[in-house]
Design a protein around this motif. Structure first.
Motif, PDB file in Angstrom:
ATOM      1  N   ALA A 178       0.784  -1.137  -0.055  1.00  0.00           N
ATOM      2  CA  ALA A 178       0.068  -0.076  -0.034  1.00  0.00           C
ATOM      3  C   ALA A 178       0.995   1.205  -0.126  1.00  0.00           C
ATOM      4  O   ALA A 178       0.660   2.285  -0.528  1.00  0.00           O
ATOM      5  N   TRP A 179       1.902   1.328   0.888  1.00  0.00           N
ATOM      6  CA  TRP A 179       2.922   2.330   1.014  1.00  0.00           C
ATOM      7  C   TRP A 179       3.289   2.728  -0.698  1.00  0.00           C
ATOM      8  O   TRP A 179       3.326   3.732  -1.111  1.00  0.00           O
ATOM      9  N   GLU A 181       2.212   1.772  -3.393  1.00  0.00           N
ATOM     10  CA  GLU A 181       1.226   2.298  -4.326  1.00  0.00           C
ATOM     11  C   GLU A 181       0.851   3.868  -4.290  1.00  0.00           C
ATOM     12  O   GLU A 181       0.687   4.543  -4.944  1.00  0.00           O
ATOM     13  N   TYR A 201      -4.241   4.868  -5.463  1.00  0.00           N
ATOM     14  CA  TYR A 201      -4.789   5.079  -4.153  1.00  0.00           C
ATOM     15  C   TYR A 201      -5.677   3.804  -3.945  1.00  0.00           C
ATOM     16  O   TYR A 201      -5.751   3.551  -2.891  1.00  0.00           O
ATOM     17  N   ALA A 204      -4.030   0.652  -3.037  1.00  0.00           N
ATOM     18  CA  ALA A 204      -3.443   0.737  -1.881  1.00  0.00           C
ATOM     19  C   ALA A 204      -4.536   0.532  -0.689  1.00  0.00           C
ATOM     20  O   ALA A 204      -4.303  -0.193   0.067  1.00  0.00           O
ATOM     21  N   VAL A 214      -2.939   6.453   3.076  1.00  0.00           N
ATOM     22  CA  VAL A 214      -3.817   6.593   1.769  1.00  0.00           C
ATOM     23  C   VAL A 214      -4.902   7.638   1.973  1.00  0.00           C
ATOM     24  O   VAL A 214      -5.200   8.320   0.757  1.00  0.00           O
TER      25      VAL A 214
END
Length: 392
Positions: A178-179, A181, A201, A204, A214
């Motif tokens: 996620a980070w 992305e 986003y 993520a 996010v």
């Protein structure tokens, strides 16, 4: 990538681990493994939640733990990471030097390269990242190199490196995915490619639901798209989980844009009070936010210059040089502003906001041709360069 449980579940797990090791620093005899695990979980919680006060508490706990342990090498590395997040860069170097094996480890070399970047030594930073990657590929080293390459204008190459970093992850590392992305999305946002940013986003959020980082970037995207009420609501939701003055400032600025002067004044005052209280405690991590506040919110050039010089003394790089130039411009000290923006431009960094503000400085100083050229370059890099953005 499989869907993970998300931010809230991980925070609960960390709290459970902290509860299990509570009292580790007071136990007799000292249990090195239990103490180290306790400190690491405290750091993980403060770092994951973006809590500067928590990181300051971790810093004190590390110092107490180091005094108890015969071989605290891992804690010195953790101390370096904490100091870096709090912008105490001299303390980062001191922590690494305390243990030669830490200083010479791959993680130590990466932190040293991070220091090079913060001090404007960009070639040295790249060399440090590449040197570590030549020995062993890791997502963290690839992400660092991606960030540097992105700043130097190679957005395509940076995105490719972030994608390579994602390929290094296991199915359990959803937060890291996620980070990454978010970083890829911000690369798009910084070039005015909002649709592409939104896609990253969304990925993520799907991979690691509920992550405030996010949401923070989504809120920035909403604000930039003039969806002020939605952005304010999202920022307020994030800020409700702990004081985040930079988000309170963003809420104030969005309220201003939405024509809500009363709420705007309230949120901006909250942000400024928190920034100044932090500085009064001799903390330095909000110096750059104070510069931003006094240039773009309060429009007090003299105060902006004061805080910009303080930040520059900690770390001189393109960002602090450009911030000082903009503060001097706001204080109508145009020749000094030109001097500092020239230094920022000479760094080799390719940044639309840097070019945009340089164009304003040059034009005000009477060099309208160069000002026009820089403005055109800024708009080519990001057609939406002048819109609202959060100071991350």
């Amino acid at each position: 990538m499989a869907v993970a449980l998300g931010y809230a579940a991980e925070m609960r797990r960390i709290d459970e681990e902290i509860a299990k090791t509570k009292g580790a620093l007071c136990s007799t005899p000292a249990d090195p493994e239990r103490i180290t695990r306790h400190i690491y979980r405290l750091y993980q919680k403060a770092s994951l939640s973006g809590d500067p006060a928590g990181l300051t508490a971790v810093e004190r706990a590390i110092d107490a733990a180091i005094a108890l342990l015969a071989n605290p090498g891992d804690l010195y590395l953790l101390k370096a990471h904490v100091a870096f997040k709090l912008h105490k860069l001299a303390e980062v170097d001191a922590a690494l030097l305390a243990v030669p094996s830490v200083y010479d480890s791959d993680e130590g070399r990466l932190v040293r390269a991070d220091l090079d970047f913060q001090h404007g030594r960009y070639q040295a930073a790249e060399h440090g990242y590449v040197e570590v990657l030549e020995r062993e590929q890791s997502w963290g080293a690839l992400a660092r190199l991606a960030h540097l390459r992105g700043k130097m204008g190679d957005a395509t190459g940076a995105d490719r490196l972030y994608e390579e970093a994602e390929d290094q992850l296991t199915a359990k590392e959803m937060r890291a995915y996620a980070w990454l992305e978010v970083q890829r999305g911000f690369l798009n946002f910084a070039r005015g490619q909002d649709g592409e940013a939104q896609l990253h986003y969304r990925r993520a959020d799907t991979a690691y639901p509920g992550y405030w980082l996010v949401d923070e970037h989504v809120a920035e995207l909403l604000g930039a798209g003039a969806r002020y009420d939605e952005a304010v609501a999202m920022y307020q939701s994030i800020a409700s989980n702990g004081q985040r003055p930079e988000l309170e400032q963003a809420i104030g600025e969005l309220c201003d844009l939405a024509g809500q002067s009363g709420p705007a004044a309230y949120w901006k005052e909250r942000a400024l009070t928190a920034y100044l209280q932090s500085a009064q405690r001799s903390e330095v991590h909000y110096y750059h936010h104070l510069v931003d506040y006094y240039t773009d919110v309060a429009e007090n050039g003299a105060e902006a210059v004061k805080w910009a010089y303080k930040d520059l003394q900690l770390r001189e790089n393109f960002a602090t040089q450009a911030a000082l130039a903009w503060a001097l411009y706001c204080d109508r000290r145009l020749s000094d502003a030109v001097h500092w923006v020239d230094r920022a431009l000479a760094s080799g960094v390719v940044d639309a906001m840097l070019d945009f503000r340089a164009s304003e400085i040059y034009s005000a100083a009477g060099n309208e041709v160069e000002g026009r050229n820089l403005r055109e370059r800024a708009l080519k890099l990001n057609p939406a360069v002048g819109r609202l953005h959060l100071h991350h």
